[in-house]
Scaffold this motif. Structure first.
Motif, PDB file in Angstrom:
ATOM      1  N   ALA A  35      -7.162   5.363   4.113  1.00 43.19           N
ATOM      2  CA  ALA A  35      -7.345   3.879   3.558  1.00 43.19           C
ATOM      3  C   ALA A  35      -7.601   3.859   2.294  1.00 43.19           C
ATOM      4  CB  ALA A  35      -8.375   3.361   4.495  1.00 43.19           C
ATOM      5  N   MET A  36      -8.508   4.602   1.865  1.00 41.87           N
ATOM      6  CA  MET A  36      -9.041   4.545   0.390  1.00 41.87           C
ATOM      7  C   MET A  36      -7.708   4.746  -0.555  1.00 41.87           C
ATOM      8  SD  MET A  36     -12.569   6.569   0.455  1.00 41.87           S
ATOM      9  CE  MET A  36     -12.927   6.588  -1.085  1.00 41.87           C
ATOM     10  N   ARG A  37      -6.867   5.827  -0.197  1.00 41.19           N
ATOM     11  CA  ARG A  37      -5.739   6.121  -1.093  1.00 41.19           C
ATOM     12  C   ARG A  37      -4.765   4.953  -1.130  1.00 41.19           C
ATOM     13  NH1 ARG A  37      -4.050   9.838  -3.923  1.00 41.19           N
ATOM     14  NH2 ARG A  37      -2.354  10.760  -2.856  1.00 41.19           N
ATOM     15  N   VAL A  38      -4.750   3.827   0.011  1.00 40.09           N
ATOM     16  CA  VAL A  38      -3.709   2.688  -0.208  1.00 40.09           C
ATOM     17  C   VAL A  38      -4.551   1.649  -0.588  1.00 40.09           C
ATOM     18  CG1 VAL A  38      -1.880   3.787   1.221  1.00 40.09           C
ATOM     19  CG2 VAL A  38      -3.804   2.344   2.365  1.00 40.09           C
ATOM     20  N   PRO A  42      -9.263  -0.126  -7.273  1.00 42.27           N
ATOM     21  CA  PRO A  42      -9.115   0.999  -8.298  1.00 42.27           C
ATOM     22  C   PRO A  42      -9.900   2.040  -7.750  1.00 42.27           C
ATOM     23  CG  PRO A  42      -8.645  -1.053  -9.357  1.00 42.27           C
ATOM     24  CD  PRO A  42      -9.247  -1.327  -8.010  1.00 42.27           C
ATOM     25  N   ILE A  43     -11.311   1.807  -7.699  1.00 43.72           N
ATOM     26  CA  ILE A  43     -12.154   2.827  -7.529  1.00 43.72           C
ATOM     27  C   ILE A  43     -12.044   3.646  -6.295  1.00 43.72           C
ATOM     28  CG2 ILE A  43     -13.916   1.378  -6.809  1.00 43.72           C
ATOM     29  CD1 ILE A  43     -14.557   4.343  -9.050  1.00 43.72           C
ATOM     30  N   GLY A  48     -10.410   8.505  -3.481  1.00 45.30           N
ATOM     31  CA  GLY A  48      -9.429   9.098  -2.499  1.00 45.30           C
ATOM     32  C   GLY A  48      -8.751  10.289  -3.181  1.00 45.30           C
ATOM     33  N   THR A  49      -8.034   9.917  -4.339  1.00 46.03           N
ATOM     34  CA  THR A  49      -7.079  10.927  -5.106  1.00 46.03           C
ATOM     35  C   THR A  49      -7.902  12.291  -5.499  1.00 46.03           C
ATOM     36  OG1 THR A  49      -5.688   8.979  -5.760  1.00 46.03           O
ATOM     37  CG2 THR A  49      -5.573  10.950  -6.971  1.00 46.03           C
TER      38      THR A  49
END
Length: 226
Positions: A35-38, A42-43, A48-49
């Protein structure tokens, strides 16, 4: 024979504990990181990345080594080895779960998310009510592949004093006391390591077939009628 049978049961139990407990950690953490990746924040995407690229690019053995030897030192206390191995497997597998979720989300048309936001839904509602239910249909096969990989990765814990199917041959060689008088007994008692490895492979194949059956059930349940 009773002692050897108990050892086999403990090895199978250890593998199942590592798989199911590690799988729960991986699914929960993987959904959060996915969920963080999508996320539109931005942060959140950056965190997540970094998590995915850092953990996924590190060999599982090193991740297991960090949890087995560094975490007890950092916390200043002894921690159960199977607990540390389970967390290590969960943290490592979560990166693949997150990427599977992200790829599934990308299969959902962008217009549906925009329409949901136009109705006033927040990011969490858009994900849980609109995006994820549709993404699940496309992520079932790759998700099962990740879980099968997790099942086989449980053998890595054998190198960190965790009794499971990956370490049963070593334990049997220590407990071997009598000569086997037939092939099956030789497999069970570890008198012939090649036959013992064959029995371990058969157990893993059976477990993987159960996961493949679960995959077919889920695919039929969420199949889109055309």
């Amino acid at each position: 024979m009773d002692e050897v049978g108990h050892l086999w049961w403990q090895a199978i139990e250890g593998t199942l504990v590592l798989f199911f407990a590690g799988g729960v950690i991986a699914l929960v953490l993987g959904f959060i990181v996915g969920a963080m990746r999508v996320s539109p924040v931005p942060i959140a995407r950056a965190v997540g990345t970094v998590y995915v690229n850092w953990i996924r690019n590190t060999p599982l053995t090193l991740v297991m080594f960090f949890f087995a030897f560094c975490i007890p030192i950092l916390l200043g206390q002894r921690i159960n080895a199977i607990m540390l191995a389970t967390i290590a497997l969960g943290v490592y597998t979560a990166t693949y779960i997150a990427e599977t979720i992200r790829s599934g989300v990308n299969t959902v048309p962008v217009g549906q998310a925009e329409a949901a936001r136009a109705l006033g839904l927040g990011f969490g509602q858009v994900m849980s009510l609109v995006i994820l239910p549709q993404a699940f249909r496309s992520v079932v096969p790759p998700m099962m592949s990740v879980l099968i990989a997790l099942l086989k990765n449980t053998t890595v814990a054998a190198g960190f004093s965790v009794l499971n199917l990956g370490s049963v041959t070593a334990y049997l060689s220590e407990h071997r006391t009598a000569s086997a008088d037939n092939i099956f007994q030789a497999m069970v008692t570890g008198e012939n390591q090649l036959l013992t490895l064959l029995l371990i492979a058969v157990i893993f194949v059976v477990l993987v077939l159960l996961l493949a059956w679960l995959q077919r059930v889920l695919e039929r349940k969420w199949k889109v009628e055309r």
